[in-house]
Scaffold this motif. Structure first.
Motif, PDB file in Angstrom:
ATOM      1  N   SER A   1       4.670  13.073  -0.567  1.00 60.32           N
ATOM      2  CA  SER A   1       4.103  12.868  -0.310  1.00 60.32           C
ATOM      3  C   SER A   1       3.183  12.466   1.094  1.00 60.32           C
ATOM      4  O   SER A   1       4.146  13.210   2.233  1.00 60.32           O
TER       5      SER A   1
ATOM      6  N   ASN B   1       0.729  -1.403  -0.712  1.00 59.55           N
ATOM      7  CA  ASN B   1       0.218   0.286  -0.040  1.00 59.55           C
ATOM      8  C   ASN B   1       1.169   1.206   0.066  1.00 59.55           C
ATOM      9  O   ASN B   1       0.485   2.572  -0.377  1.00 59.55           O
TER      10      ASN B   1
ATOM     11  N   ASP C   1       0.654   9.669  -4.329  1.00 63.08           N
ATOM     12  CA  ASP C   1      -0.586   9.871  -3.549  1.00 63.08           C
ATOM     13  C   ASP C   1       0.108  10.089  -1.633  1.00 63.08           C
ATOM     14  O   ASP C   1       1.328   9.965  -1.752  1.00 63.08           O
ATOM     15  N   ASP C   2      -0.769  10.465  -0.460  1.00 59.57           N
ATOM     16  CA  ASP C   2       0.013  10.371   0.440  1.00 59.57           C
ATOM     17  C   ASP C   2      -0.521   9.089   0.947  1.00 59.57           C
ATOM     18  O   ASP C   2      -1.611   8.159   0.701  1.00 59.57           O
ATOM     19  N   LEU C   3      -0.136   8.616   2.188  1.00 60.83           N
ATOM     20  CA  LEU C   3      -0.155   7.290   2.584  1.00 60.83           C
ATOM     21  C   LEU C   3      -1.037   7.474   3.527  1.00 60.83           C
ATOM     22  O   LEU C   3      -1.168   8.084   4.603  1.00 60.83           O
ATOM     23  N   THR C   4      -2.047   6.570   3.504  1.00 58.71           N
ATOM     24  CA  THR C   4      -2.987   5.811   4.733  1.00 58.71           C
ATOM     25  C   THR C   4      -2.300   5.370   5.657  1.00 58.71           C
ATOM     26  O   THR C   4      -2.264   3.835   5.788  1.00 58.71           O
TER      27      THR C   4
ATOM     28  N   SER D   1       2.983   1.580  -3.547  1.00 55.74           N
ATOM     29  CA  SER D   1       2.080   2.238  -4.380  1.00 55.74           C
ATOM     30  C   SER D   1       1.884   3.773  -4.459  1.00 55.74           C
ATOM     31  O   SER D   1       1.852   4.535  -5.422  1.00 55.74           O
ATOM     32  N   GLN D   2       1.278   3.857  -3.319  1.00 57.36           N
ATOM     33  CA  GLN D   2       0.245   5.251  -3.244  1.00 57.36           C
ATOM     34  C   GLN D   2       2.071   6.202  -3.314  1.00 57.36           C
ATOM     35  O   GLN D   2       1.592   7.286  -4.006  1.00 57.36           O
TER      36      GLN D   2
ATOM     37  N   GLN E   1       3.269   6.690  -6.527  1.00 59.13           N
ATOM     38  CA  GLN E   1       1.886   7.011  -7.213  1.00 59.13           C
ATOM     39  C   GLN E   1       1.771   8.653  -7.027  1.00 59.13           C
ATOM     40  O   GLN E   1       0.645   9.805  -7.946  1.00 59.13           O
TER      41      GLN E   1
END
Length: 321
Positions: free
Chosen positions: A267, A193, A202-205, A196-197, A200
């Protein structure tokens, strides 16, 4: 070729299974992979070019086809991603019960050594930390993770029954969080996760407040431990169960920062509600495996993530995933 030992690997096209295929072929084994490609990916075996390898499409919930003389049966077939626990709950439960029965019965009928994969998930949300092989766990038998957790616990009980009733040489491995090349970018576990984030943009969840901890073992270390256990002398390993994992414990919020730093990613970290029954701590006690096999992990988290990154960069741009 006729003198080569023969190993059957269920889930041979999966993340762990495909690395085990490589290790056994490198050591001269004849290897047969059984996989229905439900979560395993043919691409994980596309690089294999050996007359000693055979890939058989087969669902392990059904009795095994006849594969000739067999020396080792590695049972590694199962969906292990939490995102599959609801959508494939029945399949998971039956793969870890009927599938385990078929694997153990095949080993019995062919006088082969059986190495079933268990998991740290059998400890549930543990009340003992770190987790030793003697700890019986704290599992919610009706929770969302139960199809995986409880079916794997049953597979261990089945292994004990086969050992007691049929004297099969069975060695059970409890695998703790493992990562590395060939994990699917959409796997749903925390390192795929985050990678991949970050790749790309994206922010990390992070789920919950991020103070929950895990210990992450690089795939090469895991496979080395599996091989050492499988190859150990009968009087050392037969009937044993061992933890294999890394003892380097880290908070999930700290792991997010490690990934961001490794990628120099732009991110941030965002927080969402913690899933039901998500364990608060997870770290193996590896005293047993160190004593039995003189094994311990050698790849640090930082080095392992750097080794894993090229795979994720390639796969995120591939039509195969």
């Amino acid at each position: 070729m006729s003198d080569a030992q023969h190993a059957v690997i269920t889930g041979g096209a999966g993340f762990v299974g495909s690395h085990l295929v490589d290790s056994l072929l490198d050591d001269g084994f004849r290897v047969t992979s059984l996989d229905n490609f439900g979560s395993g990916c043919p691409q994980n075996l596309a690089h294999v070019d050996s007359e000693r390898f055979d890939s058989v499409e087969h669902d392990v919930r059904e009795p095994f086809p006849e594969l000739g003389d067999v020396d080792y049966v590695f049972h590694f077939a199962s969906r292990a991603s939490p995102k599959d626990f609801a959508s494939h709950a029945v399949e998971i439960a039956l793969t870890n019960s009927e599938g385990a029965h078929n694997a153990l019965a095949y080993a019995r009928d062919h006088d082969a050594r059986a190495i079933p994969a268990s998991t740290s998930e059998i400890y549930g949300d543990p009340e003992v930390h770190p987790q030793t092989e003697e700890y019986n766990g704290n599992v919610n038998v009706r929770g969302p993770r139960a199809p995986y957790d409880e079916s794997t616990r049953f597979s261990e009980a089945l292994a004990v029954a086969f050992r007691q009733q049929y004297d099969v040489d069975i060695r059970t491995i409890r695998i703790f969080n493992t990562y590395g090349p060939r994990m699917r970018p959409d796997d749903g576990r925390v390192i795929p996760n985050f990678l991949s984030q970050a790749l790309q943009g994206d922010d990390l969840t992070v789920y919950g407040d991020g103070t929950q901890t895990r210990s992450f073992c690089y795939i090469d270390d895991l496979v080395a431990g599996i091989r050492a256990f499988a190859d150990a002398d009968l009087e050392v390993a037969a009937g044993e169960v061992i933890n294999i994992g890394n003892t380097e414990e880290i908070e999930i919020r700290e792991l997010a920062e490690v990934v961001i730093d490794a990628l120099d990613a732009d991110s941030d970290v965002v927080y969402e509600d913690l899933p039901e029954d998500d364990p608060q701590v997870r770290r193996p006690d590896i005293t047993c495996v160190k004593k039995l096999l003189d094994w311990e992990p050698s790849v640090s988290l930082k080095d392992g993530i750097e080794r894993t990154l090229p795979h994720f960069r390639d796969d995120l741009g591939s039509d195969d995933y």
